[in-house]
Motif scaffolding. Structure first.
Motif, PDB file in Angstrom:
ATOM      1  N   GLY A 134      14.159  -7.054 -32.403  1.00 48.29           N
ATOM      2  CA  GLY A 134      13.343  -7.425 -33.802  1.00 48.29           C
ATOM      3  C   GLY A 134      13.477  -8.874 -34.285  1.00 48.29           C
ATOM      4  N   GLY A 135      13.047  -9.010 -35.417  1.00 44.98           N
ATOM      5  CA  GLY A 135      13.105 -10.407 -36.210  1.00 44.98           C
ATOM      6  C   GLY A 135      11.369 -11.022 -36.433  1.00 44.98           C
ATOM      7  N   SER A 136      11.718 -11.930 -37.179  1.00 42.65           N
ATOM      8  CA  SER A 136      10.373 -12.418 -37.786  1.00 42.65           C
ATOM      9  C   SER A 136       9.589 -13.276 -36.469  1.00 42.65           C
ATOM     10  CB  SER A 136      10.556 -13.271 -38.696  1.00 42.65           C
ATOM     11  OG  SER A 136      11.582 -14.356 -38.577  1.00 42.65           O
ATOM     12  N   SER A 137      10.574 -14.233 -35.811  1.00 43.55           N
ATOM     13  CA  SER A 137       9.969 -14.716 -34.578  1.00 43.55           C
ATOM     14  C   SER A 137       9.855 -13.917 -33.499  1.00 43.55           C
ATOM     15  CB  SER A 137      11.215 -15.672 -34.171  1.00 43.55           C
ATOM     16  OG  SER A 137      11.286 -17.030 -34.940  1.00 43.55           O
ATOM     17  N   THR A 138      10.763 -12.853 -33.243  1.00 43.10           N
ATOM     18  CA  THR A 138      10.305 -11.750 -32.119  1.00 43.10           C
ATOM     19  C   THR A 138       8.966 -11.130 -32.458  1.00 43.10           C
ATOM     20  OG1 THR A 138      12.701 -11.667 -31.712  1.00 43.10           O
ATOM     21  CG2 THR A 138      11.144  -9.749 -30.969  1.00 43.10           C
ATOM     22  N   ASP A 139       8.787 -11.004 -33.735  1.00 38.04           N
ATOM     23  CA  ASP A 139       7.450 -10.044 -34.019  1.00 38.04           C
ATOM     24  C   ASP A 139       6.130 -10.976 -33.711  1.00 38.04           C
ATOM     25  OD1 ASP A 139       8.902  -7.860 -34.925  1.00 38.04           O
ATOM     26  OD2 ASP A 139       8.603  -8.325 -36.948  1.00 38.04           O
ATOM     27  N   LEU A 140       6.394 -12.349 -33.961  1.00 34.22           N
ATOM     28  CA  LEU A 140       5.345 -13.152 -33.784  1.00 34.22           C
ATOM     29  C   LEU A 140       5.016 -13.608 -32.171  1.00 34.22           C
ATOM     30  CD1 LEU A 140       3.174 -15.190 -34.588  1.00 34.22           C
ATOM     31  CD2 LEU A 140       5.112 -16.856 -35.077  1.00 34.22           C
ATOM     32  N   VAL A 141       6.192 -13.495 -31.573  1.00 33.57           N
ATOM     33  CA  VAL A 141       6.320 -13.842 -30.011  1.00 33.57           C
ATOM     34  C   VAL A 141       5.263 -12.496 -29.457  1.00 33.57           C
ATOM     35  CG1 VAL A 141       7.302 -14.100 -27.910  1.00 33.57           C
ATOM     36  CG2 VAL A 141       7.900 -15.497 -29.757  1.00 33.57           C
ATOM     37  N   LYS A 142       5.941 -11.250 -29.824  1.00 33.90           N
ATOM     38  CA  LYS A 142       5.175 -10.032 -29.401  1.00 33.90           C
ATOM     39  C   LYS A 142       3.766 -10.088 -29.653  1.00 33.90           C
ATOM     40  CE  LYS A 142       9.220  -7.153 -29.675  1.00 33.90           C
ATOM     41  NZ  LYS A 142       9.984  -5.869 -30.281  1.00 33.90           N
ATOM     42  N   ALA A 143       3.421 -10.543 -30.818  1.00 34.35           N
ATOM     43  CA  ALA A 143       1.783 -10.468 -31.174  1.00 34.35           C
ATOM     44  C   ALA A 143       1.242 -11.498 -30.258  1.00 34.35           C
ATOM     45  CB  ALA A 143       1.852 -11.067 -32.669  1.00 34.35           C
ATOM     46  N   ILE A 144       1.811 -12.811 -30.136  1.00 27.60           N
ATOM     47  CA  ILE A 144       0.981 -13.807 -29.106  1.00 27.60           C
ATOM     48  C   ILE A 144       1.041 -13.212 -27.996  1.00 27.60           C
ATOM     49  CG2 ILE A 144       1.290 -16.099 -27.977  1.00 27.60           C
ATOM     50  CD1 ILE A 144       2.955 -16.921 -30.655  1.00 27.60           C
ATOM     51  N   LEU A 145       2.007 -12.511 -27.052  1.00 32.88           N
ATOM     52  CA  LEU A 145       1.800 -11.871 -25.936  1.00 32.88           C
ATOM     53  C   LEU A 145       0.769 -10.701 -25.813  1.00 32.88           C
ATOM     54  CD1 LEU A 145       3.295 -12.558 -23.264  1.00 32.88           C
ATOM     55  CD2 LEU A 145       4.478 -13.675 -25.582  1.00 32.88           C
ATOM     56  N   ALA A 146       0.746 -10.125 -26.833  1.00 35.65           N
ATOM     57  CA  ALA A 146      -0.300  -8.860 -26.929  1.00 35.65           C
ATOM     58  C   ALA A 146      -1.496  -9.533 -27.046  1.00 35.65           C
ATOM     59  CB  ALA A 146      -0.036  -8.114 -28.235  1.00 35.65           C
ATOM     60  N   GLU A 147      -1.890 -10.459 -27.624  1.00 33.45           N
ATOM     61  CA  GLU A 147      -3.079 -11.270 -27.659  1.00 33.45           C
ATOM     62  C   GLU A 147      -3.369 -11.930 -26.448  1.00 33.45           C
ATOM     63  OE1 GLU A 147      -6.646 -12.623 -29.274  1.00 33.45           O
ATOM     64  OE2 GLU A 147      -5.283 -11.214 -30.284  1.00 33.45           O
ATOM     65  N   SER A 148      -2.636 -12.605 -25.855  1.00 37.20           N
ATOM     66  CA  SER A 148      -2.754 -13.132 -24.473  1.00 37.20           C
ATOM     67  C   SER A 148      -3.131 -12.282 -23.173  1.00 37.20           C
ATOM     68  CB  SER A 148      -1.559 -13.993 -24.087  1.00 37.20           C
ATOM     69  OG  SER A 148      -0.517 -13.327 -23.624  1.00 37.20           O
ATOM     70  N   GLY A 149      -2.610 -10.930 -23.246  1.00 42.46           N
ATOM     71  CA  GLY A 149      -2.845 -10.082 -22.335  1.00 42.46           C
ATOM     72  C   GLY A 149      -2.005 -10.119 -21.296  1.00 42.46           C
ATOM     73  N   LEU A 150      -0.956 -11.054 -21.212  1.00 47.46           N
ATOM     74  CA  LEU A 150       0.053 -11.243 -20.364  1.00 47.46           C
ATOM     75  C   LEU A 150       1.082 -10.303 -20.264  1.00 47.46           C
ATOM     76  CD1 LEU A 150       0.449 -15.019 -20.503  1.00 47.46           C
ATOM     77  CD2 LEU A 150      -0.820 -13.795 -18.557  1.00 47.46           C
ATOM     78  N   SER A 151       1.649  -9.652 -19.004  1.00 47.62           N
ATOM     79  CA  SER A 151       2.498  -8.794 -19.214  1.00 47.62           C
ATOM     80  C   SER A 151       3.932  -9.456 -19.155  1.00 47.62           C
ATOM     81  CB  SER A 151       2.724  -7.817 -17.768  1.00 47.62           C
ATOM     82  OG  SER A 151       2.769  -8.726 -16.743  1.00 47.62           O
ATOM     83  N   TYR A 152       4.948  -9.023 -19.756  1.00 49.59           N
ATOM     84  CA  TYR A 152       6.018  -9.734 -19.831  1.00 49.59           C
ATOM     85  C   TYR A 152       7.323  -8.716 -20.048  1.00 49.59           C
ATOM     86  CZ  TYR A 152       6.144  -8.489 -25.044  1.00 49.59           C
ATOM     87  OH  TYR A 152       6.158  -7.972 -26.130  1.00 49.59           O
ATOM     88  N   ARG A 153       8.431  -9.263 -19.648  1.00 45.92           N
ATOM     89  CA  ARG A 153      10.004  -8.775 -20.115  1.00 45.92           C
ATOM     90  C   ARG A 153      10.568  -9.346 -21.106  1.00 45.92           C
ATOM     91  NH1 ARG A 153      12.186  -5.066 -16.635  1.00 45.92           N
ATOM     92  NH2 ARG A 153      13.774  -4.916 -18.195  1.00 45.92           N
ATOM     93  N   LEU A 154      11.223  -8.882 -21.937  1.00 47.07           N
ATOM     94  CA  LEU A 154      12.087  -9.600 -23.020  1.00 47.07           C
ATOM     95  C   LEU A 154      13.348  -9.063 -22.940  1.00 47.07           C
ATOM     96  CD1 LEU A 154      12.284 -11.276 -25.649  1.00 47.07           C
ATOM     97  CD2 LEU A 154      11.302  -9.504 -26.646  1.00 47.07           C
ATOM     98  N   ARG A 155      14.538  -9.891 -22.823  1.00 46.45           N
ATOM     99  CA  ARG A 155      15.847  -9.607 -23.064  1.00 46.45           C
ATOM    100  C   ARG A 155      16.503 -10.121 -24.063  1.00 46.45           C
ATOM    101  NH1 ARG A 155      15.090  -9.523 -17.366  1.00 46.45           N
ATOM    102  NH2 ARG A 155      15.211  -7.530 -16.334  1.00 46.45           N
ATOM    103  N   LEU A 156      17.574  -9.665 -24.552  1.00 51.73           N
ATOM    104  CA  LEU A 156      18.397 -10.531 -25.745  1.00 51.73           C
ATOM    105  C   LEU A 156      19.736 -10.623 -24.842  1.00 51.73           C
ATOM    106  CD1 LEU A 156      18.761  -9.888 -29.396  1.00 51.73           C
ATOM    107  CD2 LEU A 156      20.962  -9.958 -27.892  1.00 51.73           C
ATOM    108  N   ARG A 157      20.181 -11.954 -25.012  1.00 44.18           N
ATOM    109  CA  ARG A 157      21.177 -12.388 -24.007  1.00 44.18           C
ATOM    110  C   ARG A 157      21.962 -13.331 -25.093  1.00 44.18           C
ATOM    111  NH1 ARG A 157      19.986  -8.401 -21.804  1.00 44.18           N
ATOM    112  NH2 ARG A 157      20.080  -7.868 -19.469  1.00 44.18           N
ATOM    113  N   THR A 158      23.155 -13.949 -24.639  1.00 44.62           N
ATOM    114  CA  THR A 158      23.617 -15.289 -25.256  1.00 44.62           C
ATOM    115  C   THR A 158      22.753 -16.248 -25.152  1.00 44.62           C
ATOM    116  OG1 THR A 158      24.760 -15.839 -23.226  1.00 44.62           O
ATOM    117  CG2 THR A 158      25.867 -14.435 -24.735  1.00 44.62           C
ATOM    118  N   TRP A 159      22.712 -17.426 -25.834  1.00 41.47           N
ATOM    119  CA  TRP A 159      22.034 -18.461 -25.821  1.00 41.47           C
ATOM    120  C   TRP A 159      22.053 -19.304 -24.504  1.00 41.47           C
ATOM    121  CZ3 TRP A 159      17.798 -20.036 -28.132  1.00 41.47           C
ATOM    122  CH2 TRP A 159      17.392 -21.204 -27.947  1.00 41.47           C
TER     123      TRP A 159
END
Length: 244
Positions: free
Chosen positions: A55-80
């Protein structure tokens, strides 16, 4: 009993196969890290494998962008460092929330901005250091986060920064007089210091305000990059219309 067990195994293998196929068919692979309110594990863990757990404000925005783009994606949380290195090396990989700086400009294709934050030099409470500019850092022991944009900025200015792969250890180093100042951001420093048990940090100098982006490997399919940028513009326009 054996037949039920065989059916269960078959179903499990089928689910694993579907998961692997989804991994293979994903068009984009995105990474993020635990970073203040911008991106974080919803379960308080250091690693997450599924976007539903991030989650998070940036994560929510990125998810919205990807949903709008129609592109499939995987998202992982790791060290920087893991996300940063993989995004540098592999087309169709991306990383957020990434500070857009002069030294990184040609390393990535940039979608955004998605957030903003401040680079701050912190000292521990009771330290009478007076820092009015970065020139005052000469001779001081500086602690930082490995591969972080603020850390890299100071290193590019010629300062020696003692870096760690785990930024949460830097408040302890401040408290124990192992470093004089810690270069961090207002997005995460106070939270990290509180969680580490050394909350009495104070800002000594704000270096700059920086925009953060979704940073994509520049060899990513340009059609996908255009779709991401247009999706970003539509999402931001929708949010602006809602706010007004």
């Amino acid at each position: 009993m054996k037949s039920l067990r065989a059916v269960s195994i078959t179903l499990l293998l089928g689910l694993l196969s579907l998961s692997l196929r989804a991994e293979t068919l994903a068009e984009l692979y995105l990474y993020t890290e635990n970073y203040g309110g911008y991106n974080y594990s919803l379960h308080g863990r250091d690693f997450e494998h599924w976007r539903e757990d991030i989650g998070g404000s940036s994560t929510d925005l990125v998810k919205a962008i990807l949903a709008e783009s129609g592109l499939s994606y995987r998202l992982r949380l790791r060290t920087w460092s893991v996300g940063y290195e993989r995004t540098l090396e592999r087309p169709n990989y991306g990383l957020f929330s990434t500070a857009r700086t002069e030294s990184r400009e040609d390393l990535f294709a940039w979608i955004g901005p998605i957030a903003q934050y401040n680079w701050i030099l912190f000292k521990y409470a009771g330290n009478d250091l007076n820092i009015e500019s970065i020139d005052d850092l000469n001779g001081l022991r500086i602690g930082g986060y490995e591969d972080d944009a603020a850390t890299l900025f100071l290193q590019e200015q010629g300062f020696t920064v003692s870096t760690l792969p785990n930024d949460s250890l830097n408040p302890q180093r401040l408290a124990h007089d192992q470093i004089d100042v810690w270069i961090a951001s207002d997005a995460s420093a106070y939270q990290l210091a509180e969680a580490a048990g050394f909350p009495d940090i104070e800002p000594a100098l704000t270096i700059r305000t920086v925009d953060m982006y979704l940073a994509m490997n520049p060899q990513t399919d340009p059609i996908k990059l255009r779709r991401l940028q247009r999706a970003y513009e539509r999402v931001m326009a929708q949010r602006s219309a809602t706010d007004n």
